[in-house]
Design a protein around this motif. Structure first.
Motif, mmCIF file in Angstrom:
data_model
loop_
_atom_site.group_PDB
_atom_site.id
_atom_site.type_symbol
_atom_site.label_atom_id
_atom_site.label_comp_id
_atom_site.label_asym_id
_atom_site.label_seq_id
_atom_site.Cartn_x
_atom_site.Cartn_y
_atom_site.Cartn_z
ATOM 1 N N ASP B 56 49.575 83.755 27.781
ATOM 2 C CA ASP B 56 50.661 84.765 27.075
ATOM 3 C C ASP B 56 51.845 83.948 27.060
ATOM 4 O O ASP B 56 52.475 83.274 28.331
ATOM 5 N N LYS B 58 55.102 84.686 26.226
ATOM 6 C CA LYS B 58 56.340 85.541 26.088
ATOM 7 C C LYS B 58 57.305 85.068 26.540
ATOM 8 O O LYS B 58 58.430 85.119 26.016
ATOM 9 N N GLU B 59 57.124 84.603 28.018
ATOM 10 C CA GLU B 59 58.349 83.673 28.512
ATOM 11 C C GLU B 59 58.788 82.514 27.888
ATOM 12 O O GLU B 59 59.898 82.037 27.767
ATOM 13 N N GLY B 62 60.497 83.746 24.656
ATOM 14 C CA GLY B 62 61.943 84.433 24.945
ATOM 15 C C GLY B 62 63.049 83.306 25.593
ATOM 16 O O GLY B 62 64.338 83.807 25.573
ATOM 17 N N GLY B 63 62.559 82.254 26.022
ATOM 18 C CA GLY B 63 63.167 81.273 26.616
ATOM 19 C C GLY B 63 64.558 80.842 25.662
ATOM 20 O O GLY B 63 64.148 80.682 24.549
ATOM 21 N N PRO B 200 63.488 74.820 34.744
ATOM 22 C CA PRO B 200 62.604 75.213 33.668
ATOM 23 C C PRO B 200 62.974 74.463 32.178
ATOM 24 O O PRO B 200 64.287 74.224 32.201
ATOM 25 N N PHE B 230 57.597 74.598 30.503
ATOM 26 C CA PHE B 230 56.565 74.916 29.633
ATOM 27 C C PHE B 230 56.190 73.874 28.871
ATOM 28 O O PHE B 230 56.999 73.078 28.376
ATOM 29 N N LYS B 255 54.444 75.219 34.674
ATOM 30 C CA LYS B 255 54.125 76.465 35.047
ATOM 31 C C LYS B 255 53.224 77.049 33.897
ATOM 32 O O LYS B 255 52.286 77.674 34.489
#
Lengths: 250, 426
Positions: B56, B58-59, B62-63, B200, B230, B255
């Motif tokens: 997924d 999404k994260e 959305g970042g 991140p 990511f 991550k």
């Protein structure tokens, strides 16, 4: 007494294989355990090494007077019990040298001896490898991976040479060996046997005993020792076959 | 406002600024605009897409990370490699990069200096197309920094080329590599994704490889992003007649990390390895998708992917081998073995063979398990205690892949990373 096996009953998967086995081994002695397929020879070897699949139902095993069955396989090894496998296991990605150095150092840690760094150990390994005429090229290769049958067996004896056990149990070490490999492996064992250790040869055939001469021969049938004698017993077996002793056992 | 459009707003501003400031050739700007248009239409993949079912993003989508505008100073990367090209947060670092003497005709150039090169024009974005996914579209839209390597006919580069991507802050970087090896050429390229920052950030990387007749490339990709970062990457190699590609992909960081390792045989007698290892611990998710296309006769492909998972971690392996109708004489093998060191780890593995020709030799398999059995007993009987025996077997499991690496400094780093992960000294 180095090893005493008393009235030993052992089962695997609920099936009893050893049925009241007795055996006594002193330092400096070579014993041959012979017997037909399925008689329990390899079971004995595995029980001595502590294989988790075998269940001791009854009896005891004393090693230098202490209860061997209470010890985990690794503790037995550090105490000086060694089994050469019939089918040595491949360990991909781990080099022979690395593996042997770890094993050697674990033993040294236990006995209060000196641990060796990779360079020091390389010297020791080169010396020991001569015993089984092994090319140092093998040190870098993964443990047993891609080794021929003969190379695997030689590698087992190399491990024995490095670990210097008090009791060496050789499980069908002659199986799958051609005549040259058999000679090399046997000569290796002969060089390693001494007044300070005991050797147990588990074998189906007499031919190994032409090279490594036993002091005692025990014949196993249906989980018990049915006949015992000196080296001449092996020759008699070769001539008459196992049916002869099986009949004697009944 | 739709989700898609909302997700894209941050990138719209960044894109406008980036293309405005760019001194690139028109063809390149056009390519970028089209790619961005595609991105704004499609957006990021979602778990409804079959290929992204278990991952997924999404994260990631959305970042809000900005694109860096200069290369920060870094402490040390790629040690004393003779040929190293370093990008910091996606920006080429003149200070950290250096090249040894290269054979005549070899091109190792930043994209900024490659725009007029014909080979560059012919191949850029042709191997990994913008439409491959929303991420590759976005990477293409932000083509700016990047590295082009061109090895001419019958030329061999002796010293490996290290391409090092270092992250130092909360940025999004778009690393891009284009490698073209002409007939009979030989080289080794290492791509290393690393960090000097534990927070991140997002790396969105694309690597394109084209091997012409009888060309050889050893291609190692080491992904060691921060465990809060990511990483989305695509590698694709296209192989012509008699060419050889040896790829090894090591995925340790992130991550959330996703790598697509794809390869296509377009002419006969090619041979390729697409191997890899993922080694993850608590809180990490890693996803490898691979597609190997045997489009023509008599090619060999080997795939050995291994995974080691600890803590609450999750891995996905999806490997497809397509043997097309014309591809008789194909020899393809594929294996994915996984070792779970904890009860909370999870693997979804799906090796797939799709065969449309009868005259082929193909094998595949996958395993998921824990250490046990005869190997462990063997080591115990040599006096190694349980912990040591388990660590040694786990190390050996990883080493089967790591041993492929020929550059000693990189191999040593990875050996240490494995041992650290096991909290072991061997």
């Amino acid at each position: 007494m180095l090893l005493e096996v008393k009235d030993l009953y052992v089962a695997i998967d609920g099936k009893t294989i050893l049925k009241g086995l007795n055996l006594q081994i002193k330092k400096g002695e070579v014993h041959a355990i012979m017997g037909p397929n399925g008689s329990g020879k390899s079971t004995l070897a595995k029980v001595l090494a502590g294989h988790p699949s075998y269940e001791v139902k009854k009896g005891e095993i004393l090693f230098e007077g202490n209860d061997l069955l209470e010890l985990e396989p690794d503790e037995r090894a550090r105490e000086g019990v060694f089994m050469a496998f019939q089918y040595p296991v491949e360990v991909p990605g781990v080099s022979n040298a690395q593996f042997l150095r770890l094993a050697y150092n674990e033993k040294m840690k236990h006995s209060g001896g000196e641990e060796l760094d990779p360079l020091e150990f390389d010297d020791l390994l080169r010396e020991k490898a001569k015993i089984v005429e092994m090319d140092p090229q093998f040190f870098k290769r993964s443990v047993n991976e891609g080794f021929s049958g003969g190379e695997k067996k030689r590698n087992e004896i190399l491990q024995m040479a490095v670990l210097d056990p008090k009791l060496a149990v050789l499980d069908e070490t002659d199986s799958g060996l051609d005549i040259d490999a058999l000679r090399i492996v046997s000569e290796g064992v002969n060089k390693l046997k001494s007044e300070e250790n005991g050797v147990v040869l588990v074998t189906h055939y007499q031919r190994l005993l032409n090279y490594i001469v036993p002091d005692f021969v025990h014949v196993l049938a249906d989980g018990k020792i049915v006949k015992e004698g000196g080296k001449e017993l092996a020759l008699e077996l070769e001539e008459k076959g196992y049916d002869w002793v099986k009949a004697a056992g009944n | 406002m739709t989700v898609k459009a909302k997700l894209a707003t941050g990138y719209i501003k960044e894109f406008a600024r980036s293309i405005e400031a760019s001194a690139q050739q028109d063809w390149l700007k056009d390519l970028r605009r089209k790619a961005f248009e595609y991105f704004t239409e499609t957006g990021f993949p979602t778990s409804r897409d079959e290929d992204w079912k278990y991952t997924d993003v999404k994260e990631v989508a959305g970042g809000q990370w900005s694109v860096a505008n200069h290369a920060n100073a870094i402490s040390e990367s790629a040690g004393n490699a003779v040929n190293k090209i370093v990008f910091v947060d996606g920006i080429y670092s003149e200070d950290a990069s250096s090249l040894g003497e290269l054979p005549e005709g070899v091109v190792v150039s930043k994209f900024a200096e490659s725009g007029d090169n014909e080979v560059f024009q012919e191949n850029l974005s042709k191997i990994v197309e913008p439409e491959f996914s929303g991420f590759s579209a976005l990477n293409t839209a932000f083509i700016d920094q990047g590295l082009f390597i061109h090895v001419p006919k019958n030329t061999k580069i002796d010293e490996p080329i290290h391409v090092v991507m270092v992250s130092t802050g909360e940025f999004t970087a778009f690393p891009r590599l284009l490698y073209v090896g002409e007939e009979g050429s030989e080289a080794e390229v290492l791509e290393v994704f690393t960090r000097e920052f534990e927070g991140p950030y997002l790396t969105n990387a694309v690597s394109e490889v084209k091997l012409e007749k009888n060309a050889k490339l050893i291609h190692t990709r080491v992904q060691r992003e921060s465990h809060a970062a990511f990483h989305i990457g695509v590698t694709k190699a296209v192989l012509s007649r008699d060419s050889v590609y040896d790829g090894t992909n090591l995925n340790l960081g992130g991550k959330l990390a996703r790598h697509d390792a794809n390869l296509e045989f377009t002419e006969e007698n090619g041979e390729a390895w697409v191997d890899g290892l993922y080694l993850i611990e608590d809180g990490q998710h890693t996803d490898t998708h691979s597609r190997i296309d045997h489009k023509v006769k008599n090619c060999l492909s080997h795939q050995n992917y291994k995974g080691i998972l600890d803590g609450k971690s999750r891995a996905v392996f999806n490997g497809k081998v397509y043997v097309h109708e014309n591809a008789s004489g194909t020899d393809a093998e594929q294996s994915n073995k996984n070792l779970l060191l904890s009860n909370d780890a999870r693997v979804d593995t799906k090796p797939q063979l799709e065969i449309f020709n009868d005259d082929v030799k193909c094998a595949h398999g996958a395993t998921v398990g824990q250490l046990e059995g005869e190997e462990l007993f063997y080591l115990l009987t040599r006096g190694l205690n349980q912990d040591l025996a388990r660590n040694l077997l786990t190390y050996g499991f990883a080493e089967e892949i790591i041993n492929k690496i020929t550059v000693p400094s990189i191999k040593k780093d990875l050996d240490e990373a494995v041992l650290n992960r096991l909290h072991a000294k061997l």
